[in-house]
Design a protein around this motif. Structure first.
Motif, PDB file in Angstrom:
ATOM      1  N   TYR A  84     -32.565 -14.650 -36.938  1.00 20.02           N
ATOM      2  CA  TYR A  84     -31.939 -14.821 -35.636  1.00 20.02           C
ATOM      3  C   TYR A  84     -31.728 -16.296 -35.337  1.00 20.02           C
ATOM      4  N   LEU A  85     -32.747 -17.112 -35.609  1.00 23.11           N
ATOM      5  CA  LEU A  85     -32.667 -18.552 -35.322  1.00 23.11           C
ATOM      6  C   LEU A  85     -31.775 -19.289 -36.309  1.00 23.11           C
ATOM      7  N   GLU A  86     -31.731 -18.843 -37.567  1.00 21.33           N
ATOM      8  CA  GLU A  86     -30.934 -19.538 -38.579  1.00 21.33           C
ATOM      9  C   GLU A  86     -29.461 -19.633 -38.200  1.00 21.33           C
ATOM     10  N   SER A  87     -28.973 -18.651 -37.465  1.00 20.91           N
ATOM     11  CA  SER A  87     -27.545 -18.624 -37.136  1.00 20.91           C
ATOM     12  C   SER A  87     -27.193 -19.525 -35.962  1.00 20.91           C
ATOM     13  N   ILE A  88     -28.182 -19.940 -35.178  1.00 22.83           N
ATOM     14  CA  ILE A  88     -27.898 -20.663 -33.931  1.00 22.83           C
ATOM     15  C   ILE A  88     -27.632 -22.144 -34.207  1.00 22.83           C
ATOM     16  N   PRO A  89     -26.454 -22.643 -33.845  1.00 24.10           N
ATOM     17  CA  PRO A  89     -26.185 -24.073 -34.031  1.00 24.10           C
ATOM     18  C   PRO A  89     -26.909 -24.910 -32.973  1.00 24.10           C
ATOM     19  N   VAL A  90     -27.406 -26.063 -33.409  1.00 26.20           N
ATOM     20  CA  VAL A  90     -28.012 -27.029 -32.493  1.00 26.20           C
ATOM     21  C   VAL A  90     -27.118 -28.262 -32.459  1.00 26.20           C
ATOM     22  N   PHE A  91     -26.841 -28.750 -31.266  1.00 25.19           N
ATOM     23  CA  PHE A  91     -25.979 -29.916 -31.106  1.00 25.19           C
ATOM     24  C   PHE A  91     -26.729 -31.009 -30.351  1.00 25.19           C
ATOM     25  N   VAL A  92     -26.716 -32.218 -30.896  1.00 28.38           N
ATOM     26  CA  VAL A  92     -27.214 -33.372 -30.153  1.00 28.38           C
ATOM     27  C   VAL A  92     -26.047 -33.924 -29.336  1.00 28.38           C
ATOM     28  N   VAL A  93     -26.242 -34.005 -28.038  1.00 29.49           N
ATOM     29  CA  VAL A  93     -25.187 -34.456 -27.126  1.00 29.49           C
ATOM     30  C   VAL A  93     -25.193 -35.982 -27.051  1.00 29.49           C
ATOM     31  N   MET A  94     -24.098 -36.600 -27.480  1.00 31.46           N
ATOM     32  CA  MET A  94     -23.983 -38.058 -27.478  1.00 31.46           C
ATOM     33  C   MET A  94     -23.222 -38.585 -26.265  1.00 31.46           C
ATOM     34  N   GLU A  95     -22.625 -37.704 -25.496  1.00 32.89           N
ATOM     35  CA  GLU A  95     -21.874 -38.085 -24.306  1.00 32.89           C
ATOM     36  C   GLU A  95     -22.795 -38.773 -23.290  1.00 32.89           C
ATOM     37  N   ALA A  96     -22.427 -39.975 -22.871  1.00 36.94           N
ATOM     38  CA  ALA A  96     -23.279 -40.759 -21.970  1.00 36.94           C
ATOM     39  C   ALA A  96     -23.231 -40.269 -20.530  1.00 36.94           C
ATOM     40  N   TYR A  97     -22.195 -39.501 -20.174  1.00 36.94           N
ATOM     41  CA  TYR A  97     -22.011 -39.135 -18.769  1.00 36.94           C
ATOM     42  C   TYR A  97     -21.989 -37.619 -18.571  1.00 36.94           C
ATOM     43  N   THR A  98     -22.826 -36.918 -19.320  1.00 41.62           N
ATOM     44  CA  THR A  98     -22.886 -35.462 -19.195  1.00 41.62           C
ATOM     45  C   THR A  98     -23.247 -35.042 -17.775  1.00 41.62           C
ATOM     46  N   GLY A  99     -24.171 -35.767 -17.142  1.00 42.25           N
ATOM     47  CA  GLY A  99     -24.564 -35.433 -15.775  1.00 42.25           C
ATOM     48  C   GLY A  99     -23.428 -35.570 -14.788  1.00 42.25           C
ATOM     49  N   LEU A 100     -22.571 -36.579 -14.967  1.00 41.96           N
ATOM     50  CA  LEU A 100     -21.408 -36.738 -14.100  1.00 41.96           C
ATOM     51  C   LEU A 100     -20.405 -35.603 -14.311  1.00 41.96           C
ATOM     52  N   LEU A 101     -20.227 -35.196 -15.561  1.00 44.84           N
ATOM     53  CA  LEU A 101     -19.341 -34.061 -15.840  1.00 44.84           C
ATOM     54  C   LEU A 101     -19.855 -32.801 -15.159  1.00 44.84           C
ATOM     55  N   GLY A 102     -21.186 -32.615 -15.198  1.00 47.93           N
ATOM     56  CA  GLY A 102     -21.786 -31.455 -14.544  1.00 47.93           C
ATOM     57  C   GLY A 102     -21.659 -31.507 -13.033  1.00 47.93           C
ATOM     58  N   ALA A 103     -21.816 -32.700 -12.471  1.00 49.25           N
ATOM     59  CA  ALA A 103     -21.629 -32.849 -11.026  1.00 49.25           C
ATOM     60  C   ALA A 103     -20.201 -32.519 -10.635  1.00 49.25           C
ATOM     61  N   ALA A 104     -19.237 -32.912 -11.480  1.00 53.40           N
ATOM     62  CA  ALA A 104     -17.840 -32.586 -11.230  1.00 53.40           C
ATOM     63  C   ALA A 104     -17.597 -31.077 -11.318  1.00 53.40           C
ATOM     64  N   GLU A 105     -18.211 -30.440 -12.319  1.00 50.52           N
ATOM     65  CA  GLU A 105     -18.103 -28.985 -12.447  1.00 50.52           C
ATOM     66  C   GLU A 105     -18.660 -28.282 -11.218  1.00 50.52           C
ATOM     67  N   ALA A 106     -19.756 -28.833 -10.665  1.00 53.05           N
ATOM     68  CA  ALA A 106     -20.420 -28.194  -9.529  1.00 53.05           C
ATOM     69  C   ALA A 106     -19.575 -28.214  -8.252  1.00 53.05           C
ATOM     70  N   LEU A 107     -18.638 -29.153  -8.152  1.00 53.24           N
ATOM     71  CA  LEU A 107     -17.847 -29.288  -6.931  1.00 53.24           C
ATOM     72  C   LEU A 107     -17.193 -27.969  -6.501  1.00 53.24           C
ATOM     73  N   ALA A 108     -16.556 -27.317  -7.440  1.00 50.85           N
ATOM     74  CA  ALA A 108     -15.819 -26.097  -7.107  1.00 50.85           C
ATOM     75  C   ALA A 108     -16.513 -24.838  -7.628  1.00 50.85           C
ATOM     76  N   ASN A 109     -17.741 -24.997  -8.117  1.00 50.01           N
ATOM     77  CA  ASN A 109     -18.465 -23.875  -8.710  1.00 50.01           C
ATOM     78  C   ASN A 109     -19.273 -23.163  -7.627  1.00 50.01           C
ATOM     79  N   SER A 110     -18.900 -21.968  -7.304  1.00 47.54           N
ATOM     80  CA  SER A 110     -19.542 -21.229  -6.204  1.00 47.54           C
ATOM     81  C   SER A 110     -20.948 -20.749  -6.548  1.00 47.54           C
ATOM     82  N   GLU A 111     -21.323 -20.840  -7.825  1.00 42.68           N
ATOM     83  CA  GLU A 111     -22.660 -20.417  -8.237  1.00 42.68           C
ATOM     84  C   GLU A 111     -23.712 -21.507  -8.050  1.00 42.68           C
ATOM     85  N   VAL A 112     -23.269 -22.729  -7.693  1.00 38.46           N
ATOM     86  CA  VAL A 112     -24.188 -23.865  -7.565  1.00 38.46           C
ATOM     87  C   VAL A 112     -24.442 -24.176  -6.094  1.00 38.46           C
TER      88      VAL A 112
END
Length: 326
Positions: free
Chosen positions: A298-326
């Motif tokens: 089960y675990l062998e198939s799961i890809p792991v990604f190291v996130v190199m994007e410096a502004y992931t939190g800002l992207l998430g804050a932008a996503e949250a603006l119009a996201n009714s689940e947040v």
């Protein structure tokens, strides 16, 4: 510029405040600036200075992530001096909408918006097409000041972050050496969670514990010193510490992936792992991630990604603006 043109997004840590502007409905970050929190008395002062720098008179919407609890009106930053009322800040800035979210919630929400060239894959199958992957749960995890753990699932309308305190699950050693380390840590802490090891201070805890267990000198007292010495091959104990850090992280990430069924992938965020990706890729992380007995397949198939994007939190804050689940 009028306030209808842009919304404000932010990602506030203990040291720096990151701000950007986005057009309504977009996650395209514009006018990114990083400001030292120590230069401002509080959040509103930093925001007003940022808007002045951008020559924006005002904004009507804001979504800002904070590295601290945000569920009450009074927000007290954990690692800087800022304390403020959300209602008062909204009033001072003239905002019609002000979303305050946890920094790792923002990190999770930012993951779907990261460019492919900002992801380094560590094992697992090649990612399938976006439609298939987005239908499956994702795990977002990463050591930094603490150990953040979040899930991410897709509904028909929105991405939904699963806020957790997964960094505080109990450390479960799997070798005699790890058991010895646990015993040393139990002398210092009533209970040893994985965050006692898998964060900046945790790296120091692990280094000092290994020194005690193996009767060696503990030379370093800062995470950066240990990491630098390990990567330069200047200290055998530091190398062993960083290797064990990666292995234990693999064990914990594998457990978390099983828990939420993260067939959509594991995304490693935070400020530590991206600093030594080559070491991480060749470490025992992936083997420990997959080493789950009957569930190895089960675990062998799961890809792991190291996130190199410096502004992931800002992207998430932008996503949250119009996201009714947040």
């Amino acid at each position: 510029m009028s306030k209808q043109e842009f919304a404000l997004v932010g990602d506030i840590g203990g040291t720096n405040a990151r701000f950007a502007l986005v057009e309504p409905g977009s996650t395209n970050l514009q006018h990114i600036e990083v400001l030292p929190c120590a230069d401002y008395d509080n959040l509103d002062g930093a925001v007003l200075d940022y808007l002045e720098r951008c020559q924006v008179t005002d904004v009507s919407e804001a979504s800002i992530a904070f590295a601290c609890p945000v569920h009450n009106d009074i927000v007290k930053m954990t690692n800087n001096h800022w304390v403020f009322s959300k209602k008062e800040v909204q009033s001072k800035l003239g905002l019609t909408s002000f979303k305050c979210i946890n920094d790792f919630t923002a990190m999770a929400l930012g993951v779907p918006h990261i460019a492919a060239d900002q992801l380094i894959q560590v094992g697992g199958l090649e990612a399938e097409d976006d439609r298939v992957m987005s239908a499956r749960a994702r795990l977002v995890i990463g050591p930094g000041t603490g150990l953040g753990v979040s899930g991410l699932v897709k509904t028909r309308a929105n991405w939904v972050p699963l806020s957790t305190e997964g960094g505080h699950v109990s450390f479960a050693p799997t070798t005699d050496l790890e058991i010895s380390v646990l015993k040393v840590l139990m002398e210092r802490f009533d209970r040893v969670s994985v965050e006692r090891i898998l964060c900046g201070d945790g790296l120091v805890n692990l280094y000092q514990s290994l020194a005690q267990v193996t009767s060696r000198e503990s030379k370093y007292h800062k995470p950066s010193e240990i990491t630098d010495a390990a990567l330069k091959g200047e200290d055998e104990l530091a190398e062993q510490t960083l290797a064990m850090f990666c292995k234990i992280f693999g064990q914990v990430a594998g457990d978390a992936a099983l828990t939420i069924g993260a067939l959509g992938g594991v995304y490693v965020c935070g400020g530590i792992i991206p600093r030594f990706t080559d070491f991480f890729k060749s470490s025992g992380f992936r083997e420990a991630f997959e080493n789950k007995g009957r569930m190895r397949g089960y675990l062998e198939s799961i890809p792991v990604f190291v996130v190199m994007e410096a502004y992931t939190g800002l992207l998430g804050a932008a996503e949250a603006l119009a996201n009714s689940e947040v």
